[in-house]
Write a protein that holds these residues in place. Structure first.
Motif, short mmCIF file in Angstrom:
data_model
loop_
_atom_site.label_atom_id
_atom_site.label_comp_id
_atom_site.label_asym_id
_atom_site.label_seq_id
_atom_site.Cartn_x
_atom_site.Cartn_y
_atom_site.Cartn_z
N ALA A 66 0.53 3.12 5.95
CA ALA A 66 -0.22 2.14 5.67
C ALA A 66 -0.31 1.67 4.28
N TYR A 67 -0.97 2.50 3.65
CA TYR A 67 -1.00 2.22 2.06
C TYR A 67 -0.09 2.50 0.96
N LEU A 68 1.08 3.23 1.46
CA LEU A 68 1.78 3.12 0.58
C LEU A 68 2.29 1.87 -0.25
N SER A 69 2.89 2.00 -1.45
CA SER A 69 3.31 0.72 -2.19
C SER A 69 4.80 0.51 -1.94
N PRO A 70 4.66 -0.64 -2.32
CA PRO A 70 6.55 -0.78 -2.09
C PRO A 70 7.40 0.34 -2.38
N GLU A 71 7.45 0.38 -3.71
CA GLU A 71 8.19 1.00 -4.68
C GLU A 71 8.20 2.60 -4.38
N GLN A 72 6.94 3.03 -4.06
CA GLN A 72 7.03 4.09 -2.76
C GLN A 72 8.19 4.48 -1.68
N ARG A 82 10.78 2.38 -1.06
CA ARG A 82 11.82 2.23 -1.86
C ARG A 82 12.56 2.83 -1.87
N GLY A 83 11.58 4.27 -2.53
CA GLY A 83 11.57 5.39 -2.75
C GLY A 83 12.05 5.31 -4.70
N GLU A 84 11.49 5.11 -5.70
CA GLU A 84 11.58 4.82 -6.58
C GLU A 84 10.17 4.72 -7.83
N GLU A 85 10.60 5.00 -8.79
CA GLU A 85 9.69 6.16 -9.46
C GLU A 85 7.81 5.38 -9.08
N VAL A 86 7.33 6.87 -8.97
CA VAL A 86 5.71 6.05 -8.96
C VAL A 86 4.96 5.93 -9.99
N THR A 87 4.41 5.15 -10.17
CA THR A 87 3.36 5.43 -11.07
C THR A 87 2.05 4.76 -10.79
N GLU A 99 -9.10 -3.72 3.78
CA GLU A 99 -9.68 -3.26 4.35
C GLU A 99 -10.79 -3.12 4.99
N CYS A 100 -11.77 -3.33 4.11
CA CYS A 100 -12.34 -3.26 3.69
C CYS A 100 -13.89 -4.45 4.14
N LEU A 101 -13.54 -5.49 3.70
CA LEU A 101 -13.80 -6.81 3.84
C LEU A 101 -13.58 -7.57 5.19
N THR A 102 -11.99 -6.69 5.81
CA THR A 102 -11.69 -7.75 7.15
C THR A 102 -12.29 -6.90 8.05
N GLY A 103 -12.08 -5.36 8.29
CA GLY A 103 -12.95 -4.19 9.33
C GLY A 103 -11.12 -3.95 10.24
N HIS A 104 -10.17 -3.93 9.85
CA HIS A 104 -8.95 -3.92 10.30
C HIS A 104 -7.97 -3.44 9.02
N ARG A 105 -7.34 -2.62 9.24
CA ARG A 105 -6.07 -1.81 8.34
C ARG A 105 -4.74 -3.34 8.60
N GLU A 106 -4.16 -3.79 7.85
CA GLU A 106 -3.49 -4.64 7.40
C GLU A 106 -1.84 -4.32 7.76
N TYR A 107 -1.87 -3.12 7.71
CA TYR A 107 0.19 -3.34 8.65
C TYR A 107 -0.03 -2.12 9.02
N GLU A 108 -0.48 -2.72 10.51
CA GLU A 108 -0.24 -2.03 11.31
C GLU A 108 0.54 -1.37 11.90
N VAL A 132 7.81 -0.51 5.96
CA VAL A 132 9.09 -1.49 6.13
C VAL A 132 7.49 -2.83 6.00
N ALA A 133 6.66 -2.80 6.62
CA ALA A 133 6.28 -4.75 6.76
C ALA A 133 5.51 -5.49 5.75
N ARG A 134 5.27 -4.28 4.57
CA ARG A 134 5.01 -4.62 2.97
C ARG A 134 6.37 -5.75 2.31
N LEU A 135 7.69 -5.05 2.96
CA LEU A 135 8.65 -5.54 1.80
C LEU A 135 8.97 -6.44 2.70
N HIS A 136 8.19 -7.57 3.57
CA HIS A 136 8.67 -8.90 4.26
C HIS A 136 7.64 -9.74 4.19
N ARG A 137 6.29 -8.81 4.24
CA ARG A 137 5.35 -9.91 3.57
C ARG A 137 3.88 -9.42 2.96
N PRO A 138 3.80 -10.13 2.13
CA PRO A 138 2.43 -10.04 1.16
C PRO A 138 1.08 -10.01 2.37
#
Length: 381
Positions: free
Chosen positions: A173-179, A181-186, A200-209, A217-223
């Motif tokens: 749920a908290y992976l970055s897009p590059e993670q 995609r298997g790219e270099e992690v910085t 999540e602290c502001l809304t009270g719910h997890r963004e990518y459920e 994969v959801a974060r690759l299709h929508r911000p």
């Protein structure tokens, strides 16, 4: 794991289990030497050599860090049969438990996020990437101050990767897009994860459920959806932190500065004002207008007097007193205007009397000098 009755390293008496992970278990313990409660993280090394290296990395990383937003390391033994690390015991709950109670206020999110971003900046400055920033790895002490914990997936930016090819490490749920995609992690991966945590602290719910793959994969299709009713600077910061492009994300240090010193006012449209003219030019222009108005008034007066009509009233614009210097005041020279004398009627023309004009007795008033005519004749003439 050693039983509770056994002193670990003849010093730490183990107590209740505080948390359990894939390769480690955290337990409350009592330091009988210093008479204080601590947290002991006990590792379970397997046959995989990468696990042993990862344990060594975590211990070395924690030992080299010192920051108020990180859990302090008191003791460690990475090379024993039962590797362990002794940590500061944080009496409180996790950020995950706090979010379960409902959304947090903007001020609280700024305070918690600023402290976490500052801690990450300290981690990144020492060549480390946490790779597992999430609410359950953030501890809140009795004062509500956050502490970033669990460096089990820490990676040295200048070291070889310990992750197997095709294996993604971290929480889905908290992976970055590059993670994903298997790219270099910085360091930008930690900034992305922190952005999702603050959201999540502001809304009270997890963004990518959803399931792990679906959530990853959801974060690759929508911000992520950032509420537009938040302060403008916070909306802009969260949007940048969760950008798909790692290059567009701010550094952890920039995030800390933006969160701890928010903008006082929302941005306004800046309109470039024309350059103010010098006072001397404004005064000169006012004088020219005044002279022109005076000249116009004089011309109107002359025209009116020549035609015998009343001159029209002319109001000359007066320049502001503050813009006309006293030395530049001009007093118009009075112009003498000769009024036209009224027409004088000519004397009446007297009728010519062809007879003798009236005059004194004995005189000839004809004006013709007629000496030959009189009452009598003169002798000898």
């Amino acid at each position: 794991m050693p039983p509770d009755s056994v002193l670990l390293a003849d010093r730490y008496r183990l107590g209740e289990v505080l948390g359990t992970g894939g390769v480690a278990q955290v337990r409350r313990a009592r330091d009988v030497l210093l008479a204080r409660d601590v947290a002991v993280k006990l590792f379970k090394p397997g046959e995989d050599l990468a696990d042993a290296h990862r344990i060594d990395n975590e211990i070395r990383a924690l030992a080299g860090l010192s920051h108020p937003g990180l859990v302090t390391v008191f003791d460690a033994d990475p090379g024993g049969e039962e590797p362990y690390v002794v940590l500061e015991l944080i009496e409180g709950r996790t950020l995950r438990d706090r979010v379960a109670d409902g959304p947090m206020s903007v001020d609280d999110v700024r305070r918690v996020g600023g402290a976490l971003a500052d801690a990450l900046a300290h981690v990144h400055a020492r060549g480390l990437v946490h790779r597992d920033v999430k609410p359950s790895n953030i501890l809140l002490d009795a004062d509500g101050l956050p502490r970033l914990a669990d460096f089990g997936l820490v990676r040295f930016t200048d070291g070889a990767s310990l992750t197997k090819t095709g294996l993604v490490v971290g929480t889905a749920a908290y992976l970055s897009p590059e993670q994903v995609r298997g790219e270099e992690v910085t360091e930008a991966a930690d900034v992305y994860a922190l952005g999702l945590v603050l959201l999540e602290c502001l809304t009270g719910h997890r963004e990518y459920e959803g399931a792990e793959v679906e959530a990853a994969v959801a974060r690759l299709h929508r911000p992520p959806v950032v509420p537009d009713d938040l302060p403008f600077d916070l909306v802009r910061l969260l949007s940048r932190m969760t950008s798909l492009s790692a290059a567009r994300r701010p550094s952890a240090r920039e995030c800390a500065e933006a969160l701890l010193t928010p903008a006082a006012d929302p941005p306004t449209l800046v309109v470039e004002r024309p350059q103010r003219r010098p006072r001397g030019l404004l005064a000169a222009a006012s004088i020219v207008v005044l002279i022109s108005a005076i000249g116009t008034g004089i011309s109107a007066w002359n025209s009116a007097t020549s035609t015998g009509s009343e001159p029209p009233e002319t109001t000359a614009p007066t320049a502001p007193a503050s813009t006309v210097p006293r030395t530049a005041e001009i007093t118009p020279t009075p112009v003498a205007v000769q009024p036209t004398a009224p027409a004088v009627a000519p004397p009446p023309v007297q009728a010519v009397n062809k007879g003798k004009p009236a005059g004194p007795a004995g005189s000839d008033n004809s004006g013709k000098g007629n000496p030959g005519k009189g009452k009598g004749k003169r002798d000898g003439t």
